[in-house]
Design a protein around this motif. Sequence first.
Motif, mmCIF file in Angstrom:
data_model
loop_
_atom_site.group_PDB
_atom_site.id
_atom_site.type_symbol
_atom_site.label_atom_id
_atom_site.label_comp_id
_atom_site.label_asym_id
_atom_site.label_seq_id
_atom_site.Cartn_x
_atom_site.Cartn_y
_atom_site.Cartn_z
ATOM 1 N N LYS A 7 0.808 -1.230 0.000
ATOM 2 C CA LYS A 7 0.000 0.000 0.000
ATOM 3 C C LYS A 7 0.841 1.281 0.000
ATOM 4 O O LYS A 7 0.573 2.182 -0.771
ATOM 5 C CB LYS A 7 -0.919 0.071 1.233
ATOM 6 C CG LYS A 7 -1.947 -1.013 1.340
ATOM 7 C CD LYS A 7 -2.955 -0.717 2.433
ATOM 8 C CE LYS A 7 -2.368 -0.475 3.803
ATOM 9 N NZ LYS A 7 -1.732 -1.615 4.447
ATOM 10 N N THR A 64 -2.648 6.954 6.762
ATOM 11 C CA THR A 64 -3.454 7.097 7.990
ATOM 12 C C THR A 64 -2.966 6.167 9.104
ATOM 13 O O THR A 64 -3.240 6.411 10.273
ATOM 14 C CB THR A 64 -4.959 6.852 7.725
ATOM 15 O OG1 THR A 64 -5.138 5.505 7.280
ATOM 16 C CG2 THR A 64 -5.493 7.822 6.699
ATOM 17 N N GLY A 65 -2.221 5.109 8.734
ATOM 18 C CA GLY A 65 -1.643 4.240 9.757
ATOM 19 C C GLY A 65 -0.728 5.035 10.679
ATOM 20 O O GLY A 65 -0.598 4.726 11.870
ATOM 21 N N ARG A 96 7.775 3.581 13.693
ATOM 22 C CA ARG A 96 7.809 2.412 12.793
ATOM 23 C C ARG A 96 8.398 1.166 13.444
ATOM 24 O O ARG A 96 8.788 0.242 12.740
ATOM 25 C CB ARG A 96 8.630 2.717 11.522
ATOM 26 C CG ARG A 96 8.148 3.903 10.776
ATOM 27 C CD ARG A 96 7.270 3.527 9.573
ATOM 28 N NE ARG A 96 6.363 4.596 9.313
ATOM 29 C CZ ARG A 96 5.066 4.475 9.087
ATOM 30 N NH1 ARG A 96 4.496 3.290 9.062
ATOM 31 N NH2 ARG A 96 4.317 5.520 8.888
ATOM 32 N N SER A 155 -2.082 -1.543 16.335
ATOM 33 C CA SER A 155 -3.136 -2.472 15.920
ATOM 34 C C SER A 155 -4.101 -2.743 17.074
ATOM 35 O O SER A 155 -5.327 -2.709 16.899
ATOM 36 C CB SER A 155 -2.481 -3.773 15.420
ATOM 37 O OG SER A 155 -3.463 -4.704 15.092
ATOM 38 N N SER A 179 -6.088 0.528 18.094
ATOM 39 C CA SER A 179 -6.983 1.047 17.046
ATOM 40 C C SER A 179 -8.348 0.360 17.072
ATOM 41 O O SER A 179 -9.282 0.798 16.408
ATOM 42 C CB SER A 179 -6.346 0.886 15.661
ATOM 43 O OG SER A 179 -6.240 -0.478 15.329
ATOM 44 N N ARG A 223 -6.933 1.179 6.503
ATOM 45 C CA ARG A 223 -7.691 -0.071 6.656
ATOM 46 C C ARG A 223 -9.184 0.155 6.401
ATOM 47 O O ARG A 223 -9.888 -0.768 6.031
ATOM 48 C CB ARG A 223 -7.538 -0.633 8.076
ATOM 49 C CG ARG A 223 -6.124 -0.925 8.529
ATOM 50 C CD ARG A 223 -5.544 -2.105 7.769
ATOM 51 N NE ARG A 223 -4.262 -2.547 8.308
ATOM 52 C CZ ARG A 223 -3.112 -1.897 8.178
ATOM 53 N NH1 ARG A 223 -3.068 -0.759 7.525
ATOM 54 N NH2 ARG A 223 -1.991 -2.390 8.683
ATOM 55 N N MET A 232 -10.499 3.189 4.799
ATOM 56 C CA MET A 232 -10.663 4.406 3.994
ATOM 57 C C MET A 232 -11.917 4.320 3.129
ATOM 58 O O MET A 232 -12.729 5.241 3.090
ATOM 59 C CB MET A 232 -9.427 4.620 3.086
ATOM 60 C CG MET A 232 -8.136 4.825 3.826
ATOM 61 S SD MET A 232 -8.188 6.318 4.833
ATOM 62 C CE MET A 232 -8.535 5.648 6.423
ATOM 63 N N ARG A 246 -11.876 -6.885 14.495
ATOM 64 C CA ARG A 246 -12.407 -5.925 15.471
ATOM 65 C C ARG A 246 -13.818 -5.513 15.040
ATOM 66 O O ARG A 246 -14.164 -5.576 13.845
ATOM 67 C CB ARG A 246 -11.474 -4.716 15.584
ATOM 68 C CG ARG A 246 -11.447 -3.881 14.344
ATOM 69 C CD ARG A 246 -10.478 -2.718 14.452
ATOM 70 N NE ARG A 246 -10.409 -2.027 13.195
ATOM 71 C CZ ARG A 246 -9.303 -1.556 12.647
ATOM 72 N NH1 ARG A 246 -8.146 -1.699 13.249
ATOM 73 N NH2 ARG A 246 -9.349 -0.928 11.498
#
Length: 220
Positions: free
Chosen positions: A16, A34-35, A90, A99, A102, A129, A131, A182
């Motif tokens: 991505k 956005t991550g 990172r 993860s 979120s 994830r 968008m 989730r």
Amino acid sequence: MKHQIVTIDGPAGAGKTTISKLLAKKLRCIYVDTGALYRGVAYEIKSQKIDWENDVCLDAFLKSLDLNFIKGKDTLLLTSSKKDITPYIRTPEISMLASASSAKPQVRSALLNIQKNIAQNQDAVFEGRDMGTVVFPDAPFKFFLFADLSIRAKRRYEEMPEADIKKVQRDMEKRDTNDSQRKEAPLVAAPDAIKIDSSCLTIPEVVEKILIYIQKGRSE
Ligand code: DC
């Protein structure tokens, strides 16, 4: 005037980021990872030792949080209370914490407006994830990139050869499970997204495929 938004969703390691950056260059628009916002939340949770599983603590923390994107040389930088935190978000630990945290609905809603505001002023490629499903359900161009787990793990390992490839794959699988199972905004392709399996494609091949869809869509 409405701005043109391209959304690229998918699991970690599907390509991505590289693809979104190249695409944004070709389309002469900005690229938004956005991550990085979810990583920013995780970074601050860790730095401030926040008990994020406690809703009262999490709500107070989110109220005080001041995350922003600012223009860097050729990419956006993430700031927290005006400090550039891009170099620190990172690490494998921050990936896992991003993860996990979120999945909290308060975290997602705290970040929603930042993402929507950016799209008000300019054309953009948004990577994440949710968008195409939650943040920009009306975007005219939506893509969902995926690839086999072992191929995605190998790609990530090549970016950090000092890591243990088995751990990279285990962490990735755990994140896939967290992100897609989730309740709130799970990782799933929007019904109107174009799905692209990047397992056997090169980066330029994927970019080309996406550009063809966009050009076709624009001329229709
Ligand atoms: O894209 P990334 O690997 O930098 O994202 C880190 C984590 O942030 C990911 O595992 C799940 C979360 N995330 C999310 O929930 N929604 C997004 N739009 C982007 C990332």
